[in-house]
Design an enzyme around this catalytic site. Structure first.
Site, short mmCIF file in Angstrom:
data_model
loop_
_atom_site.label_atom_id
_atom_site.label_comp_id
_atom_site.label_asym_id
_atom_site.label_seq_id
_atom_site.Cartn_x
_atom_site.Cartn_y
_atom_site.Cartn_z
CE1 TYR A 154 -3.31 -3.05 1.14
CE2 TYR A 154 -4.47 -1.12 0.91
CZ TYR A 154 -4.45 -2.36 1.08
OH TYR A 154 -5.66 -3.24 0.92
CE LYS A 210 2.60 -17.78 -2.39
NZ LYS A 210 1.86 -19.03 -2.58
CG ASP A 234 -1.07 -20.33 -0.86
OD1 ASP A 234 -0.59 -20.63 -0.03
OD2 ASP A 234 -0.50 -21.05 -1.90
CG ASP A 266 -8.02 -5.20 2.03
OD1 ASP A 266 -9.09 -4.86 2.74
OD2 ASP A 266 -8.05 -5.22 0.66
CG ASP A 282 -13.52 -7.69 2.58
OD1 ASP A 282 -13.19 -7.18 3.46
OD2 ASP A 282 -14.16 -7.40 1.44
C1 IPM Z 1 -10.26 -1.63 3.94
C2 IPM Z 1 -10.53 -1.11 2.46
C3 IPM Z 1 -9.23 -0.19 2.17
C4 IPM Z 1 -7.95 -1.24 2.38
C5 IPM Z 1 -9.33 0.28 0.87
C6 IPM Z 1 -10.51 1.32 0.76
C7 IPM Z 1 -7.98 1.46 0.62
O1 IPM Z 1 -10.71 -1.93 1.68
O2 IPM Z 1 -10.34 -0.58 5.01
O3 IPM Z 1 -10.12 -2.69 4.05
O4 IPM Z 1 -7.59 -1.93 1.28
O5 IPM Z 1 -7.39 -1.14 3.31
MN MN Z 2 -10.71 -4.25 2.56
#
Ligand code: IPM
Ligand code: MN
Ligand code: NAD
Length: 356
Positions: free
Chosen positions: A141, A189, A221, A245, A249
């Site tokens: 990032y 990784k 993975d 990240d 999710d």
């Molecule tokens: C999160 C989001 C952010 C990230 C994006 C929107 C920059 O996906 O907070 O998880 O990737 O960190």
């Molecule tokens: Mn995210």
């Protein structure tokens, strides 16, 4: 207790759910005799509209002076074609860097009434309780260079970590593991990436100071698979920025919806609290967003920044009670439930807090 809290609604559903957190905090303040003073600022697309930049310097200044920060979400189609440095997401990355919010804590614990709302089998997720600790200010990032070359036909991003950046997040992970079931999974990784090999070395070094913690290394993975085939295997997971990240999710399906997941982004001095999900442009403006990830983020703020553990637990219990009564927002797939919108869900949680 008197505290100054910055509200950064952001864009899309961020603007709808931030009010839910404030309403719940107002109810907690009234019940327990606290004073929470709120101050609104813009971030993301909304800040671009107001200041021509996704995060104004005066907003950073205000955040540095505050006791804690609550953030909704940023992003939207309208701003997707802006130059990279003006995109809403850049506001989020900038505030994380400016405040030194290196540790992103994402607890994934299913509420009992929602066990059947997950696409995974109930017996697979039963008892799962995971803390994902995501490094938040390094890696792909932020690494330089990041650019286009050769007339835009070559693109480079850089996965860069300094030893000190890895050390502090790994230490945080060991400390968290000591407060939980003392099982730490470090995800990397290392079979391919040099940065992962340094990460693994540092985890090994740090583990010597925490002999009670069982440490394992898992390739990302394999971890992605194990998270949904055997989620109860995990206690604390620590990983670099991008892996964290994606894995968080993925892990959100354990709770039934990404709209349920809160997070805390911490520096040594201040915390910013934000749900894990984004601005959900597909449902923005409809009044149907799930406010619980945002409300539970406010609970994490009370616990981590203000040490108001009782009040935080009360919010979590109120959410549980509301779900137990069969109420849910549209993102949760519940048979024979009572579907409600954002403001109704918020009121139901507030009523639970007021009732007790
Ligand atoms: C999160 C989001 C952010 C990230 C994006 C929107 C920059 O996906 O907070 O998880 O990737 O960190
Ligand atoms: Mn995210
Ligand atoms: P998203 O998390 O916004 O949405 C993914 C899916 O989950 C959508 O179908 C959405 O409707 C649903 N969803 C998310 N939160 C919900 C909630 N509280 N209640 C009900 N449903 C919910 O991810 P996306 O669609 O990939 O991204 C949309 C925008 O958000 C992009 O601009 C992205 O960059 C941004 N984003 C911001 C953050 C953040 O601010 N922390 C995080 C992720 C994505």
């Amino acid at each position: 207790m008197s505290k100054r809290i910055i509200l950064l609604p952001g864009d899309g559903i961020g603007r709808e759910i931030i009010g839910s957190a404030k309403t719940v905090l107002d109810a907690v303040a009234e019940k327990y005799g606290h004073t929470f003073n709120f101050e609104h600022h813009t971030i993301g697309g909304a800040a671009y509209e107001e200041h021509g930049t996704p995060l104004a310097d005066e907003t950073i200044e205000a955040c540095l002076q505050a006791d804690a920060i609550l953030l909704g979400a940023v992003g939207g189609k309208k701003w997707d074609t802006l130059p990279p440095q003006l995109r809403p997401e850049q506001g989020l990355l900038k505030i994380r860097k400016a405040l030194g919010l290196f540790a992103n804590i994402r607890p994934i614990k299913g509420f009992a009434p929602l066990l059947h709302a997950s696409p995974l089998k109930e017996e697979v997720i039963l008892g799962s309780d995971i803390l994902i600790i995501r490094e938040l200010t390094g890696g792909l990032y932020f690494g330089e260079p990041r650019e286009r070359r050769e007339d835009g036909n070559v693109a480079v991003d850089t996965l860069l970590y300094h030893r000190t950046e890895i050390e502090r997040i790994v230490e945080q992970a060991f400390e968290s593991a000591m407060l939980r079931n003392k099982h730490l999974t470090s995800v990397d990784k290392a079979n391919v990436l040099e940065s992962s090999r340094l990460w693994r070395e540092i985890v090994e070094e740090k583990s010597k100071a925490y002999p009670e913690v069982t440490v394992e290394h898992m390739l990302v993975d394999a971890a992605a698979m194990k998270l949904i085939t055997d989620p109860t295997h995990f206690d604390v997971m620590v990983t670099e920025n991008l892996f964290g990240d994606i894995l968080s999710d993925e892990a959100s399906v354990l709770t039934g919806s990404i709209g349920m997941l809160p997070s805390a982004s911490l520096s040594k001095n201040i915390g910013l609290y934000e749900p894990v999900h984004g601005s959900a442009p597909d449902i923005a403006g409809k009044g149907i967003a799930n406010p619980l990830g945002m409300i539970l983020s406010a609970a994490l703020m009370l616990r981590y920044s203000f040490e108001l553990d009782k009040e935080a637990s009360e919010i979590e219990a109120a959410v549980n009670k509301t779900l137990e009564s069969g109420y849910h927002t549209a993102d949760l797939d519940i048979k024979n439930g009572k579907k409600v919108g954002t403001s109704e869900m918020t009121d139901l949680v507030v009523n639970q807090i007021k009732r007790k």
